[in-house]
Design a protein around this motif. Structure first.
Motif, mmCIF file in Angstrom:
data_model
loop_
_atom_site.group_PDB
_atom_site.id
_atom_site.type_symbol
_atom_site.label_atom_id
_atom_site.label_comp_id
_atom_site.label_asym_id
_atom_site.label_seq_id
_atom_site.Cartn_x
_atom_site.Cartn_y
_atom_site.Cartn_z
ATOM 1 N N TYR A 1 0.840 -1.208 0.000
ATOM 2 C CA TYR A 1 0.000 0.000 0.000
ATOM 3 C C TYR A 1 0.873 1.255 0.000
ATOM 4 O O TYR A 1 0.631 2.191 -0.764
ATOM 5 C CB TYR A 1 -0.917 -0.009 1.217
ATOM 6 N N LEU A 2 1.898 1.274 0.851
ATOM 7 C CA LEU A 2 2.764 2.455 0.932
ATOM 8 C C LEU A 2 3.593 2.632 -0.339
ATOM 9 O O LEU A 2 3.831 3.765 -0.782
ATOM 10 C CB LEU A 2 3.675 2.345 2.153
ATOM 11 N N ASN B 1 2.683 1.955 -3.282
ATOM 12 C CA ASN B 1 1.792 2.467 -4.330
ATOM 13 C C ASN B 1 1.150 3.809 -3.982
ATOM 14 O O ASN B 1 0.504 4.424 -4.834
ATOM 15 C CB ASN B 1 0.691 1.445 -4.632
ATOM 16 N N ALA B 2 1.321 4.255 -2.745
ATOM 17 C CA ALA B 2 0.683 5.511 -2.322
ATOM 18 C C ALA B 2 1.305 6.701 -3.064
ATOM 19 O O ALA B 2 2.485 6.680 -3.427
ATOM 20 C CB ALA B 2 0.830 5.690 -0.814
ATOM 21 N N GLU B 3 0.495 7.730 -3.269
ATOM 22 C CA GLU B 3 0.971 8.937 -3.930
ATOM 23 C C GLU B 3 0.758 10.149 -3.049
ATOM 24 O O GLU B 3 -0.209 10.215 -2.294
ATOM 25 C CB GLU B 3 0.235 9.137 -5.264
ATOM 26 N N LEU B 4 1.694 11.084 -3.121
ATOM 27 C CA LEU B 4 1.602 12.355 -2.412
ATOM 28 C C LEU B 4 1.835 13.458 -3.434
ATOM 29 O O LEU B 4 2.895 13.490 -4.075
ATOM 30 C CB LEU B 4 2.651 12.410 -1.289
ATOM 31 N N LYS C 1 4.612 9.082 -6.444
ATOM 32 C CA LYS C 1 4.786 7.988 -5.504
ATOM 33 C C LYS C 1 5.819 8.361 -4.442
ATOM 34 O O LYS C 1 6.732 9.153 -4.687
ATOM 35 C CB LYS C 1 5.210 6.713 -6.233
#
Length: 208
Positions: A23-24, A26-29, A33
């Motif tokens: 999950y982390l 693939n996470a986006e900010l 990524k």
């Protein structure tokens, strides 16, 4: 630990799965990524924040009950009071002092602080504020009005606060059911951590 987590990230990139690490990754900010070291830092923070703080809160609560027989006996007789007592233990023995970055240059209470300075916010000291808590320096296990800051406040509130409360409640419930009578075997032998997370590190108890 960082080396282990980096290896885990590489493995999860090669073989994604339904877990926090993937999950982390693939996470986006802000549309991008997360940097792999950001992922490592987040995972380390989650691990550390969920271990040291929780056992410190459990240890401090047991220390209080071991040295305060009236409170221990009352909780054994009135187990329904435990959730209220836990909030008071968190207030009185808050285990965490958090660091924050100063946003802009400022002068506060006679102290000059510059932008990007690190400061420590003492949650335990805030929880003893006489302006916020009646009889602030006393531990009252039936205290009803208890807006303590043990988990922080606002947008920086601890993401694991509900889990921490559950762990603390279950630990004390089971302990008091199985070991209702205990005290300090040697008060002078109790030692406390001296860092940002405060709690007993040696807590010799005697079962009565």
């Amino acid at each position: 630990m960082a080396g282990y987590l980096v290896a885990q990230i590489h493995e999860h990139v090669a073989r994604p799965r339904d877990d926090l690490t993937t999950y982390l990754i693939n996470a986006e900010l802000h549309g991008q990524k997360l940097d792999p070291m950001h992922v490592v830092g987040t995972m380390m923070l989650l691990l550390i924040a969920g271990i040291d703080t929780t056992w410190s809160a459990i240890g401090a609560s047991l220390w209080h009950l071991a040295k305060t027989p009236a409170d221990r006996e009352r909780l054994v007789a009135e187990p329904g009071l435990l959730p209220t007592a836990i909030e008071e233990f968190l207030r009185a023995y808050a285990p965490v002092t958090m660091a924050r970055l100063v946003k802009q240059d400022m002068h506060w209470n006679g102290v000059d602080m510059k932008a990007d300075d690190w400061i420590l916010l003492s949650f335990p000291a805030a929880n003893r504020d006489l302006a916020q808590f009646e009889r602030a320096d006393e531990v009252l296990i039936d205290r009803e009005l208890n807006r303590h800051a043990a988990f922080g406040l606002g947008i920086h509130r601890c993401v694991g606060s509900h889990l921490a409360r559950l762990e603390l409640r279950v630990a004390l419930e089971v302990w008091l059911e199985r070991i209702p009578a205990f005290d300090l075997a040697d008060p002078a032998a109790v030692t406390w951590a001296a860092g940002q997370v405060r709690g007993p590190r040696a807590l010799p108890l005697r079962i009565l």
